[in-house]
Write an enzyme that holds these catalytic residues in place. Structure first.
Site, PDB file in Angstrom:
ATOM      1  N   TYR A 190       0.840  -1.207   0.000  1.00 18.32           N
ATOM      2  CA  TYR A 190       0.000   0.000   0.000  1.00 18.32           C
ATOM      3  C   TYR A 190       0.876   1.258   0.000  1.00 18.32           C
ATOM      4  O   TYR A 190       0.638   2.195  -0.780  1.00 18.32           O
ATOM      5  CB  TYR A 190      -0.928   0.004   1.217  1.00 18.32           C
ATOM      6  CG  TYR A 190      -1.676   1.305   1.366  1.00 18.32           C
ATOM      7  CD1 TYR A 190      -2.801   1.580   0.591  1.00 18.32           C
ATOM      8  CD2 TYR A 190      -1.231   2.285   2.260  1.00 18.32           C
ATOM      9  CE1 TYR A 190      -3.468   2.796   0.702  1.00 18.32           C
ATOM     10  CE2 TYR A 190      -1.896   3.495   2.374  1.00 18.32           C
ATOM     11  CZ  TYR A 190      -3.008   3.742   1.596  1.00 18.32           C
ATOM     12  OH  TYR A 190      -3.659   4.947   1.704  1.00 18.32           O
ATOM     13  N   ARG A 237       1.891   9.012  12.785  1.00 12.91           N
ATOM     14  CA  ARG A 237       1.519  10.281  13.423  1.00 12.91           C
ATOM     15  C   ARG A 237       0.019  10.546  13.358  1.00 12.91           C
ATOM     16  O   ARG A 237      -0.570  11.065  14.316  1.00 12.91           O
ATOM     17  CB  ARG A 237       2.271  11.421  12.736  1.00 12.91           C
ATOM     18  CG  ARG A 237       2.037  12.793  13.338  1.00 12.91           C
ATOM     19  CD  ARG A 237       2.456  13.868  12.361  1.00 12.91           C
ATOM     20  NE  ARG A 237       1.656  13.818  11.132  1.00 12.91           N
ATOM     21  CZ  ARG A 237       2.023  14.402   9.988  1.00 12.91           C
ATOM     22  NH1 ARG A 237       3.153  15.052   9.914  1.00 12.91           N
ATOM     23  NH2 ARG A 237       1.231  14.317   8.928  1.00 12.91           N
ATOM     24  N   ARG A 247     -10.135   5.058   8.419  1.00  9.19           N
ATOM     25  CA  ARG A 247      -9.029   4.672   7.544  1.00  9.19           C
ATOM     26  C   ARG A 247      -8.032   3.908   8.404  1.00  9.19           C
ATOM     27  O   ARG A 247      -7.416   4.484   9.307  1.00  9.19           O
ATOM     28  CB  ARG A 247      -8.366   5.913   6.925  1.00  9.19           C
ATOM     29  CG  ARG A 247      -9.268   6.707   6.007  1.00  9.19           C
ATOM     30  CD  ARG A 247      -8.457   7.691   5.166  1.00  9.19           C
ATOM     31  NE  ARG A 247      -7.770   8.667   5.999  1.00  9.19           N
ATOM     32  CZ  ARG A 247      -8.175   9.917   6.188  1.00  9.19           C
ATOM     33  NH1 ARG A 247      -9.308  10.335   5.628  1.00  9.19           N
ATOM     34  NH2 ARG A 247      -7.491  10.753   6.947  1.00  9.19           N
ATOM     35  N   PHE A 308      15.562  19.338  -1.134  1.00  8.72           N
ATOM     36  CA  PHE A 308      14.186  18.900  -1.345  1.00  8.72           C
ATOM     37  C   PHE A 308      13.949  17.515  -0.737  1.00  8.72           C
ATOM     38  O   PHE A 308      12.887  17.259  -0.160  1.00  8.72           O
ATOM     39  CB  PHE A 308      13.895  18.868  -2.847  1.00  8.72           C
ATOM     40  CG  PHE A 308      12.532  18.341  -3.202  1.00  8.72           C
ATOM     41  CD1 PHE A 308      11.433  19.179  -3.236  1.00  8.72           C
ATOM     42  CD2 PHE A 308      12.350  17.002  -3.507  1.00  8.72           C
ATOM     43  CE1 PHE A 308      10.169  18.696  -3.558  1.00  8.72           C
ATOM     44  CE2 PHE A 308      11.096  16.510  -3.833  1.00  8.72           C
ATOM     45  CZ  PHE A 308      10.006  17.353  -3.854  1.00  8.72           C
TER      46      PHE A 308
END
Length: 475
Positions: A190, A237, A247, A308
């Site tokens: 997933y 978290r 979910r 980034f």
């Protein structure tokens, strides 16, 4: 006024954090202004459609928007569009008000719809926070079709792979009423669909831009690990928020063995000890991607690309340390403090600093680990692997000086290094091929060669003149 009050309160309660934030606001300069005239050819700010896309980026993700805008050249615009496409896809997948029979064809054709001029989506639920992005998706389509072919091909390929995975899970949720991931392998799959593929796409874009090495696009396992570390951290978290919205991403393999029938039992039953053991199991699973993430960062050479990638994983490690053995995580959504985030942004500028950040938070996690936790030994080993990675790549007894490295005299490894250095010097000195030439040999030998060459040339010249005078008649 409210912001000023909060800063004043921070000054009184956490003066060191106040100092960090002031330092960040005063000295941390943005590396690029996409609105500047000279940046228009690469940022697209001179087009109304692209300006609207930058606005979408700001409203959907402030944290990512800041680092995306600082990417070099046309990478900023490309990654902006990449993010908006995947955000639009995720918005449709997350919207539980859309019937499955309508959602499936849209998800599985999203890569085609993304390049269909004029296409938008108006059937999101009223509470879907990013529905406005899909209402004006034709603006995104217009800018996607302006992307260079090498970027566009990568983005659409990743979108197609991701949409099929999301459609499978959405169908499962609609059929069963919810989605429970059974095993850690299911959990990994997933996370691969929703985050690992994002890392793969970014890596391929870095290589296609020429700003990173061409071989980087082959490092898909490392790119996948980067994505999984970030996604698993967010899943840990956001536990309470996800459970309340039905979910369920935590795999049963980790939590069902402690006697819980539903994930909400972890905060409703009051069994804090077992709940924190499950929590440590989830953190342990996320930490197994830490060393791969560091290996990935070592391969990057462009500074804007490095920042980034480095800033999110540094914050992920800080978040894991915050969540580990923290019962408050089951009651509310917890986040690292702003000052800590600012400190991580300022520090995440090179691989060595990021490795030290990883080691710092790994030590905090190990310090909080409890011996009666069934995961205690595995947590200790995983933290040890991060320590080992740091020592192997950036030995702590080597201290970087202004010119040359300095070696810590208190560390035993310095004595070993000095002894080895001495042995190498003695071995080189004993080699006759390295013996210095006698001082008086060089000038006399050279003089002999020069004089001999001059005499030879003089003799040959005299012989030629004599032959010409002797045998060639005068006119």
């Amino acid at each position: 006024m409210g912001k000023l009050t909060s800063l004043l309160g921070l000054l009184l309660t956490h003066p060191l954090e106040f100092r960090t934030l002031v330092h960040f606001y005063l000295y941390h300069e943005t590396k690029r202004d996409i609105t500047a005239q000279q940046e228009h050819p690469t940022s697209g700010w001179d087009r109304a459609s692209m300006r609207r896309c930058w606005e979408f980026l700001d409203t959907t993700s402030r944290s990512f928007a800041a680092v995306i805008k600082e990417l070099d050249g046309d990478l900023a615009r490309t990654i902006c569009m990449y993010y908006l496409i995947l955000r639009g896809l995720d918005t449709i997948e997350d919207d539980m008000t859309i019937p499955d029979e309508k959602k499936q064809p849209i998800l599985r054709q999203f890569h085609n719809l993304t390049v269909t001029p004029g296409w938008n989506f108006t059937e999101n639920g009223p509470d879907e926070k990013d529905r406005y992005l899909l209402l004006e998706y034709h603006t995104v389509v217009e800018e996607v079709n302006r992307l260079p072919p090498q970027y566009k091909a990568v983005i659409l390929d990743i979108c197609q792979k991701m949409e099929n995975g999301m459609a499978d899970y959405a169908h499962k949720a609609a059929t069963n009423g919810t989605v429970y991931l059974e095993t850690i392998a299911d959990y990994d799959l997933y996370c691969h669909y929703v985050a690992g593929l994002v890392g793969e796409g970014l890596t391929r874009i870095w290589s296609a831009s020429g700003k990173e090495a061409s071989f980087l696009c082959d490092q898909l396992e490392l790119a996948n690990s980067m994505g999984l570390l970030l996604q698993k951290t967010n899943i840990i978290r956001d536990f309470r928020e996800d459970v309340e919205e039905r979910r369920f991403f935590w795999p049963r393999e980790i939590w069902a063995k402690y006697g819980f029938n539903e994930m909400k039992d972890m905060y409703e039953k009051g069994d804090v000890e077992h709940a924190t053991w499950i929590q440590s199991g989830m953190v342990l699973d996320a930490l197994r991607h830490a060393c791969d993430s560091l290996d990935y960062l070592r391969l990057l050479k462009n500074q804007s690309v490095f920042v980034f990638c480095a800033v999110p994983v540094s914050m992920a490690m800080a978040t894991l340390a915050l969540c580990f053995m923290n019962p408050e995580m089951f009651q509310r959504n917890i986040k690292i403090r702003k000052a800590e985030a600012a400190r991580l942004i300022m520090r995440s500028t090179n691989t060595r600093e990021v490795a030290l950040i990883f080691r710092e938070y790994a030590r905090k996690i190990h310090h909080k680990a409890k011996p009666h936790d069934p995961n205690f030994l595995k947590i200790s080993v995983m933290c040890g692997k991060i320590e080992q990675w740091c020592e192997q790549n950036f030995p702590s007894f080597v201290i970087l000086g202004e010119k040359d490295p300095v070696y810590d005299s208190a560390d035993k490894r310095t004595a070993i290094y000095r002894a080895e250095e001495k042995r190498v010097a003695e071995r080189l000195a004993a080699d006759p091929r390295n013996a210095p030439l006698p001082q008086d040999l060089f000038p006399w030998e050279l003089a002999t060669y020069v004089v001999g060459a001059m005499l030879l040339m003089l003799g040959l010249s005299s012989l030629i003149v004599w032959v010409m005078l002797k045998f060639i008649p005068q006119a």
